[in-house]
Structure formats: C-alpha cells, structure tokens
Design a protein around this motif. Structure first.
Motif, PDB file in Angstrom:
ATOM      1  N   GLN A 535       0.833  -1.202   0.000  1.00 40.02           N
ATOM      2  CA  GLN A 535       0.000   0.000   0.000  1.00 40.02           C
ATOM      3  C   GLN A 535       0.867   1.252   0.000  1.00 40.02           C
ATOM      4  O   GLN A 535       0.580   2.223  -0.716  1.00 40.02           O
ATOM      5  N   ASP A 536       1.935   1.205   0.816  1.00 39.28           N
ATOM      6  CA  ASP A 536       2.828   2.364   0.894  1.00 39.28           C
ATOM      7  C   ASP A 536       3.515   2.604  -0.456  1.00 39.28           C
ATOM      8  O   ASP A 536       3.679   3.752  -0.880  1.00 39.28           O
ATOM      9  N   ILE A 537       3.926   1.493  -1.110  1.00 35.24           N
ATOM     10  CA  ILE A 537       4.585   1.628  -2.410  1.00 35.24           C
ATOM     11  C   ILE A 537       3.637   2.283  -3.416  1.00 35.24           C
ATOM     12  O   ILE A 537       4.012   3.206  -4.143  1.00 35.24           O
ATOM     13  N   VAL A 538       2.387   1.772  -3.441  1.00 34.70           N
ATOM     14  CA  VAL A 538       1.403   2.330  -4.365  1.00 34.70           C
ATOM     15  C   VAL A 538       1.131   3.790  -4.027  1.00 34.70           C
ATOM     16  O   VAL A 538       1.057   4.649  -4.918  1.00 34.70           O
ATOM     17  N   ARG A 539       1.019   4.076  -2.707  1.00 31.72           N
ATOM     18  CA  ARG A 539       0.770   5.467  -2.293  1.00 31.72           C
ATOM     19  C   ARG A 539       1.933   6.361  -2.708  1.00 31.72           C
ATOM     20  O   ARG A 539       1.741   7.436  -3.286  1.00 31.72           O
ATOM     21  N   ASP A 540       3.159   5.898  -2.420  1.00 33.40           N
ATOM     22  CA  ASP A 540       4.334   6.707  -2.770  1.00 33.40           C
ATOM     23  C   ASP A 540       4.454   6.867  -4.279  1.00 33.40           C
ATOM     24  O   ASP A 540       4.828   7.940  -4.775  1.00 33.40           O
ATOM     25  N   LYS A 541       4.140   5.780  -4.997  1.00 32.13           N
ATOM     26  CA  LYS A 541       4.227   5.861  -6.451  1.00 32.13           C
ATOM     27  C   LYS A 541       3.244   6.884  -6.988  1.00 32.13           C
ATOM     28  O   LYS A 541       3.581   7.697  -7.859  1.00 32.13           O
ATOM     29  N   ARG A 542       2.031   6.884  -6.437  1.00 29.50           N
ATOM     30  CA  ARG A 542       1.039   7.875  -6.842  1.00 29.50           C
ATOM     31  C   ARG A 542       1.511   9.277  -6.505  1.00 29.50           C
ATOM     32  O   ARG A 542       1.371  10.213  -7.308  1.00 29.50           O
ATOM     33  N   TYR A 543       2.134   9.414  -5.298  1.00 27.15           N
ATOM     34  CA  TYR A 543       2.620  10.731  -4.872  1.00 27.15           C
ATOM     35  C   TYR A 543       3.673  11.247  -5.855  1.00 27.15           C
ATOM     36  O   TYR A 543       3.611  12.392  -6.330  1.00 27.15           O
ATOM     37  N   TRP A 544       4.649  10.387  -6.156  1.00 26.07           N
ATOM     38  CA  TRP A 544       5.725  10.820  -7.040  1.00 26.07           C
ATOM     39  C   TRP A 544       5.259  10.969  -8.479  1.00 26.07           C
ATOM     40  O   TRP A 544       5.777  11.812  -9.224  1.00 26.07           O
ATOM     41  N   GLU A 545       4.265  10.145  -8.875  1.00 30.02           N
ATOM     42  CA  GLU A 545       3.701  10.327 -10.209  1.00 30.02           C
ATOM     43  C   GLU A 545       3.010  11.685 -10.325  1.00 30.02           C
ATOM     44  O   GLU A 545       3.118  12.376 -11.340  1.00 30.02           O
ATOM     45  N   ASN A 546       2.292  12.054  -9.242  1.00 28.62           N
ATOM     46  CA  ASN A 546       1.650  13.374  -9.236  1.00 28.62           C
ATOM     47  C   ASN A 546       2.702  14.486  -9.271  1.00 28.62           C
ATOM     48  O   ASN A 546       2.537  15.495  -9.962  1.00 28.62           O
ATOM     49  N   LYS A 547       3.786  14.263  -8.473  1.00 31.46           N
ATOM     50  CA  LYS A 547       4.864  15.245  -8.469  1.00 31.46           C
ATOM     51  C   LYS A 547       5.465  15.379  -9.874  1.00 31.46           C
ATOM     52  O   LYS A 547       5.714  16.483 -10.374  1.00 31.46           O
ATOM     53  N   ARG A 548       5.726  14.208 -10.478  1.00 34.12           N
ATOM     54  CA  ARG A 548       6.318  14.199 -11.805  1.00 34.12           C
ATOM     55  C   ARG A 548       5.393  14.875 -12.817  1.00 34.12           C
ATOM     56  O   ARG A 548       5.841  15.627 -13.683  1.00 34.12           O
ATOM     57  N   GLN A 549       4.090  14.626 -12.644  1.00 39.43           N
ATOM     58  CA  GLN A 549       3.122  15.255 -13.538  1.00 39.43           C
ATOM     59  C   GLN A 549       3.136  16.773 -13.358  1.00 39.43           C
ATOM     60  O   GLN A 549       3.080  17.523 -14.337  1.00 39.43           O
ATOM     61  N   ASN A 550       3.227  17.201 -12.083  1.00 38.12           N
ATOM     62  CA  ASN A 550       3.279  18.643 -11.818  1.00 38.12           C
ATOM     63  C   ASN A 550       4.542  19.257 -12.414  1.00 38.12           C
ATOM     64  O   ASN A 550       4.507  20.365 -12.957  1.00 38.12           O
ATOM     65  N   ARG A 552       6.144  18.075 -14.989  1.00 41.24           N
ATOM     66  CA  ARG A 552       5.938  18.121 -16.435  1.00 41.24           C
ATOM     67  C   ARG A 552       5.109  19.346 -16.828  1.00 41.24           C
ATOM     68  O   ARG A 552       5.408  20.033 -17.811  1.00 41.24           O
ATOM     69  N   LEU A 553       4.063  19.588 -16.028  1.00 42.13           N
ATOM     70  CA  LEU A 553       3.206  20.736 -16.322  1.00 42.13           C
ATOM     71  C   LEU A 553       3.980  22.044 -16.186  1.00 42.13           C
ATOM     72  O   LEU A 553       3.836  22.961 -17.004  1.00 42.13           O
ATOM     73  N   GLN A 554       4.816  22.118 -15.104  1.00 44.58           N
ATOM     74  CA  GLN A 554       5.617  23.323 -14.899  1.00 44.58           C
ATOM     75  C   GLN A 554       6.623  23.500 -16.038  1.00 44.58           C
ATOM     76  O   GLN A 554       6.831  24.615 -16.535  1.00 44.58           O
ATOM     77  N   GLU A 555       7.239  22.362 -16.447  1.00 42.68           N
ATOM     78  CA  GLU A 555       8.195  22.435 -17.552  1.00 42.68           C
ATOM     79  C   GLU A 555       7.507  22.877 -18.842  1.00 42.68           C
ATOM     80  O   GLU A 555       8.052  23.684 -19.605  1.00 42.68           O
ATOM     81  N   ARG A 557       4.815  24.655 -18.978  1.00 44.16           N
ATOM     82  CA  ARG A 557       4.481  26.069 -18.817  1.00 44.16           C
ATOM     83  C   ARG A 557       5.715  26.937 -19.053  1.00 44.16           C
ATOM     84  O   ARG A 557       5.643  27.979 -19.713  1.00 44.16           O
ATOM     85  N   LEU A 558       6.850  26.489 -18.503  1.00 44.40           N
ATOM     86  CA  LEU A 558       8.102  27.221 -18.676  1.00 44.40           C
ATOM     87  C   LEU A 558       8.490  27.278 -20.149  1.00 44.40           C
ATOM     88  O   LEU A 558       8.930  28.321 -20.652  1.00 44.40           O
ATOM     89  N   GLU A 559       8.311  26.132 -20.846  1.00 44.85           N
ATOM     90  CA  GLU A 559       8.603  26.103 -22.286  1.00 44.85           C
ATOM     91  C   GLU A 559       7.711  27.078 -23.046  1.00 44.85           C
ATOM     92  O   GLU A 559       8.165  27.776 -23.951  1.00 44.85           O
ATOM     93  N   GLU A 560       6.447  27.118 -22.634  1.00 46.99           N
ATOM     94  CA  GLU A 560       5.508  28.037 -23.296  1.00 46.99           C
ATOM     95  C   GLU A 560       5.911  29.485 -23.062  1.00 46.99           C
ATOM     96  O   GLU A 560       5.889  30.307 -23.986  1.00 46.99           O
ATOM     97  N   ILE A 561       6.300  29.796 -21.788  1.00 51.39           N
ATOM     98  CA  ILE A 561       6.712  31.171 -21.463  1.00 51.39           C
ATOM     99  C   ILE A 561       7.988  31.519 -22.216  1.00 51.39           C
ATOM    100  O   ILE A 561       8.108  32.607 -22.805  1.00 51.39           O
ATOM    101  N   THR A 562       8.962  30.590 -22.192  1.00 53.00           N
ATOM    102  CA  THR A 562      10.226  30.828 -22.898  1.00 53.00           C
ATOM    103  C   THR A 562       9.976  31.058 -24.384  1.00 53.00           C
ATOM    104  O   THR A 562      10.523  31.983 -24.987  1.00 53.00           O
ATOM    105  N   SER A 563       9.118  30.187 -24.954  1.00 52.68           N
ATOM    106  CA  SER A 563       8.790  30.323 -26.370  1.00 52.68           C
ATOM    107  C   SER A 563       8.118  31.669 -26.642  1.00 52.68           C
ATOM    108  O   SER A 563       8.407  32.333 -27.644  1.00 52.68           O
TER     109      SER A 563
END
Length: 619
Positions: A535-550, A552-555, A557-563
C-alpha cells in the motif's frame, strides 16, 4: 482460435454485434453483421479497418453519398432462376431502386478517382469491379411508374384493357347515380348515401326494410344488420364485365413481368455480385456509425504481437455511463516482447475484471475489423488466438465445480498457447484451497511464460506477485485504491503489485475491531506488514507520479513562457530593424533633398552674380 465457445458473451461482443445490426439499413448488412468473425490474417484485418475508417470520413465530410433504398432482393432473384417465374411489382420496384443506389455508390467513388489525391482507396477498390445495370433501370422505368405500379402503357394490350375498365366503371357509376337519385327521391335511401364497393362490385347501401324496392342482388350486410348492399340489376352485366377485364389485366401484367424476368435472368449472377457489394457497404456504414458513437479510431496497426494502448475505453461501459452522464476511467496498458504477461492485483470491485474484459473486447473488435476507442498514438498488433477464463463456469450437467472448470480451461490453455496467443484469466488460481491453488497457478504461469504467450491475469495470491517480480517476461500491475476515501480509483498502474486492502475494507464495512485484530494475528505480522508495504509503495508511487506530472506541467508552462518571450524578442528585433531601415531611408531622402537645394542655390548665385542684394537673399 477463440476459446471457449461462448467467448463473445463473456466479453460482451454479442452486444457490440447487436448495436451494429441495429445500424444496418437492410437485411443485406444485418447478414454481414451476423457473420462477422475473428480474423487472424493481417492483410484482411487491415483492409477491413481502413474501409471502416474511410467510411467514417464519408459520414463526417460528405453530404451526397447515396444511402437510400438498401433493399435485399436476393431471395426474389433466386426464385426467378426457374423459367416461367417473375418478380411481382413491389419486388421489381425494390430491384429498380436498389440498382439505382448501387449505381450511385459506384459512380460516387469513380468520380472521386478523377481527383489528384484518392481519398477512399480501399472503398474505391471494393467498388472497382462492381457492375451497374443502367439498361435494366431504363427497362424497369418503361414498365413501372414513380410509385412502383405497372404503367398503363407498359403494353398496348394493357393500355386497351385499362381504358375499357375505365369506360365501363364510368358507365356503372352513371347508372348507379341515376338509380340512387330515384331511390333518394322515393325515400328508399338516405340523401347522403353514395355507391360503395363490396367484393369488387359497385353497390348501393339500403335500409333492410326497403331492400325489395331496388331490384338486384344482395351482396352483403353491415355488422349491425342496419344496412344491406344491393347491386342493381341494371349494372350486374357491367360489373361482370369489370371482373373479366380485371382478370385480363392481371394476366397481361403477369405476361409483362414474366417477359421482363426472361430478359433479367441471364444477368442474375452479375446482379448477385452487385448486391454483395451493397451488403458490404451497408455493413461498413453500420460499423462506421458505431465507431463514431464510441469515438473509435484506427491506431497504428502492425503485423506483430503487441498491446500498447493509451486511454483505452470499454465501449459498452462508455455507452452505459454516457446515459448516466458519468465518465469512464481510461486504461493505459502495454504488453510487449519484454513484458508479455501482466499480473494485476488489487482490491475487489477495483476494476481488475473490467480491465481484463476491456483488453479482450477491444482486441477482438480490432480483429473483427472494428475501430476501437483508444488514443491515436496507441499501437496495436495481431494474435492468432485469444483464450479467456472468466466468471462462474460451474456446470450442473457435467458435475463440474468452478475450480474443476477452471482447471479444464487451464489444461486447454497449456496445450494450445504459443507466442501468438493472448490469455485472459480472471481470479487466477481461485476457487480452491489457497496454498495448493496458488502453487498450481504459479506452475501454470511459469508454463505460459516459457511458451512466450501474452496475457492479462488477475489474482489476489501473494506467491504469484512474488513470482512475477522475480521472473523476466512477467510484470506486476495494480488497480489503485484511495486509502483516505476508501474507494477504488479504477486506474491501472503497471510496475508494482497491488494490495487487496482486505483489512481496510473490513474496517470500513464495520467488522468488529477484535475480529480484525484476531485475523491479523492469525496471518502473522509479516503478511500484514508486506500488505502495508504494498500500500505504501502504491501510495508513494502515486505521490511521485503526481509530483512528476506537476513538474511536467511546470516544464511545459516554462517552455511556453520561454517560447513566448523568444517570439517577443524576435518580434522586437524585427521591429527594431524595420525602424532603423525606415530611419536610414528617411535620412537618405533628407540628405538627397538638401543636396538638391544646395545645388539649386549655387546655380542661382552664379546666374545673379552682379546683383548683391539678390545673391544675399538667395544665400
């Protein structure tokens, strides 16, 4: 090869077939839908998929595709193979209109071929060798009117007979009206009574008390007995003549239709071929309509064994949820030559079976030539066999328990699976004592893996999760569960096994805490801790997947701003260059004008040398 015999019912394809049948315009397409089968030939599948995809474009982009008059006249055509037989008026009318439709469809594709880019190559190829019959359509138009009835001038004899019928009926009508006026003036019949038809003969409705006042034949009486219908003696002969003429008319019509059938008979085989084409079009059109309904499309389809799907949707679940205004959680799943077997674990009612059925149904649909609801960047492949073991197979007739039936299926799977087979097994190893059931399941899983079979398998057994973790070719997957809300997320995560959340679900349901504690102590702390770690592995994986998704979104957004800023800088630089160029041009103009004025001044001074005042003024 498909196993077992009720495979379509188990995955819900029988309902898919029904949806497509309902969208067909005639029995032509319905017959095709009923005969739709699983195909393992790559070229055939690819052709059927492309045909359906092209028809989706026709439905979405073309307004003039002929989609009227899909009539199945094949039974009538078979009947006229026998000398002396004929098509009746309605059958001939259906033949004429459907042949017009076939001609319209073929010409639709032929006209598209004149363009530089051929938009519908597969459908055009399908229409390429289809014969159209304009001469039959013309001949039919000489016989039938626009309502499908035999024309008066279909033959000289028919025209003569119908003219005589019209004249005779007119005479009968005049006689009856004359008799009726006299009867009305004498009060024998009511003022509002008019002649009517009984048994094909014109008669006068009369009150029973006055029926002897009019000489003639009583043909009928009303259900209430308040009216009798009399054929006056003066028109009996004329009515008899009408009967004779009607018989002559019918004989002449049959002669005309028989003559037409004689002309049609040599072309029946070619016409049959054209109707096979019309059946194909009806069926493909129905498949395309269903594809639009479920957002189906043609992903990358390759001649290899693979499943690499993004946002795959179970079509029946989608249609059901659509009515309820709910969203289906899409499935992302990958099976390739590195990880061929996916072992899915997780809580009950968490979506494991839906995941398995989605894989089975979409792969089966694809290999029946149907577009599937996945993202365009998905990659699909082809399997020679799909084997499924799902649901309660207990058989009273054969005295087989659920587990015995399961083992019977496994025996078939082990004997017949290979590297072009995909296995779909639900609750693997269940139905018997867990320890031996798990051991047998592990041994079977090892055999499937050694035979390089593909598969999606659901289970709760811990030993299978461990086996998958340690065995190349097999990968764990988990159906995610929200521990805080205590509800399934119906989302598949590949890479780690899932917890059954048995303790948490028992606690949520309200099982006494002492019972839960007692059960936990019986299975031991190792098991409880391992389940907690999962359960902890799945929870942590979801946490880090959400982090990674965030991230990605920030990157992104940054690419869009830079562009955006880069574009602004380019625009400013371009504008600066334009301003400088303009300024340089203006300066050159000013300098040119100044030089011209100086030259003019010098010339004027030279011309006015003696006049000091004028020279001063010029300077």
């Amino acid at each position: 090869m498909i196993y077992p015999h009720n495979f379509e019912q188990k995955i819900g394809f029988d309902k898919i077939r029904q949806h497509i049948e309902n969208k067909c315009l005639s029995t032509l397409g319905i017959d095709r839908a009923k005969k739709m089968v699983f195909i393992s030939d790559y070229d055939t599948i690819a052709r059927k998929l492309h045909e359906t995809e092209e028809f989706v474009h026709i439905l979405q982009e073309e307004d003039e595709f002929p989609a009227n008059y899909f009539f199945d006249v094949r039974p009538a055509l078979k009947r006229i193979r026998v000398e002396g037989t004929f098509l009746d008026e309605s059958e001939l009318f259906d033949l004429r209109r459907s042949l017009e439709t076939i001609k319209g469809i073929v010409y639709f594709f032929l006209n598209k071929e004149t363009e530089e880019n051929t938009p519908y190559p597969y459908l055009q190829k399908l229409a390429g060798d289809v014969t159209v019959f304009p001469q039959i359509i013309i001949k039919t138009d000489q016989i039938l009117d626009k309502f499908g009835h035999i024309k008066d001038n279909a033959s000289p004899d028919l025209q003569r007979i119908r003219r005589e019928i019209t004249a005779t009926l007119s005479g009968i009508s005049k006689s009856l009206n004359s008799i009726l006026r006299i009867a009305q003036s004498e009060g024998v019949v009511d003022k509002d009574v008019t002649p009517t038809m009984r048994d094909g003969r014109l008669v006068i409705p009369v009150i029973p008390a006055y029926k002897r006042k009019i000489k003639g034949i009583v043909h009928d009486e009303s259900a209430s007995g308040k009216t009798v219908f009399i054929e006056p003696a003066e028109v009996v002969e004329a009515n008899n003549r009408i009967r004779e003429l009607e018989s002559d008319e019918r004989r002449e019509i049959i002669r005309i239709l028989t003559s037409f059938a004689n002309e049609l008979r040599p072309y029946t085989e070619e016409i049959f071929h054209s109707y096979e084409f019309l059946a194909d079009i009806d069926f493909i059109r129905a498949k395309a309509l269903f594809s639009i309904q479920i957002n189906g499309l043609l992903p990358t389809f390759e001649d290899c064994q693979q499943i690499d799907w993004y946002h795959a949707i179970h079509p029946l679940l989608f249609l059901s949820f659509q009515k309820q205004q709910k969203q289906v959680v899409p499935l992302d799943i990958t099976l390739d030559h590195k990880n061929k077997i996916l072992l899915i674990s997780g809580p009950n009612a968490g979506g494991k079976s839906v995941c398995l059925k989605t894989v089975g149904l979409l792969q089966y649909m694809l290999q029946c030539g149907l577009l599937i609801p996945v993202y365009e960047n998905s990659r699909t492949g082809i399997f020679d066999s799909i084997f499924i073991d799902i649901g309660d197979e207990q058989s009273i007739e054969n005295d087989l328990s659920t587990y015995s039936s399961h083992l019977t299926n496994m025996k078939f799977f082990v004997r017949n699976c290979d590297d072009r087979t995909i296995l779909l097994i639900d609750e693997f190893g269940g139905g018997t004592e867990p320890q031996i059931g798990g051991a047998i399941a592990e041994a079977l899983l090892d055999r499937f893996n050694k035979k390089n079979s593909f598969g999606v398998i659901t289970t709760h057994y811990q030993n299978l999760k461990h086996f998958a973790e340690d065995t190349p070719g097999i990968i764990n997957g988990a159906m995610l569960y929200d521990r805080h809300l205590m509800q399934p997320l119906f989302k598949l995560s590949i890479g780690n096994p899932g917890s059954s959340f048995a303790v948490e679900i028992a606690r949520k349901i309200g099982l006494p805490e002492d019972v839960i504690a007692d059960a936990s102590s019986k299975v031991g702390s190792d098991y409880i801790n391992m389940d907690k770690y999962l359960q902890d592995i799945v929870r942590d994986k979801r946490y880090w997947e959400n982090k990674r998704q965030n991230v990605r979104l920030q990157e992104k957004r940054l690419e869009e701003i830079t562009s955006h800023y880069e574009n602004d800088i380019k625009a400013i630089e371009k504008q600066r260059k334009e301003i400088l160029a303009e300024a340089r041009k203006n300066a050159e103009n000013i300098l040119s004008e100044a030089n011209a004025r100086i030259e003019n001044t010098i010339r004027s001074i030279k011309e006015a040398q003696a006049e000091k005042e004028k020279t001063k003024k010029i300077r």
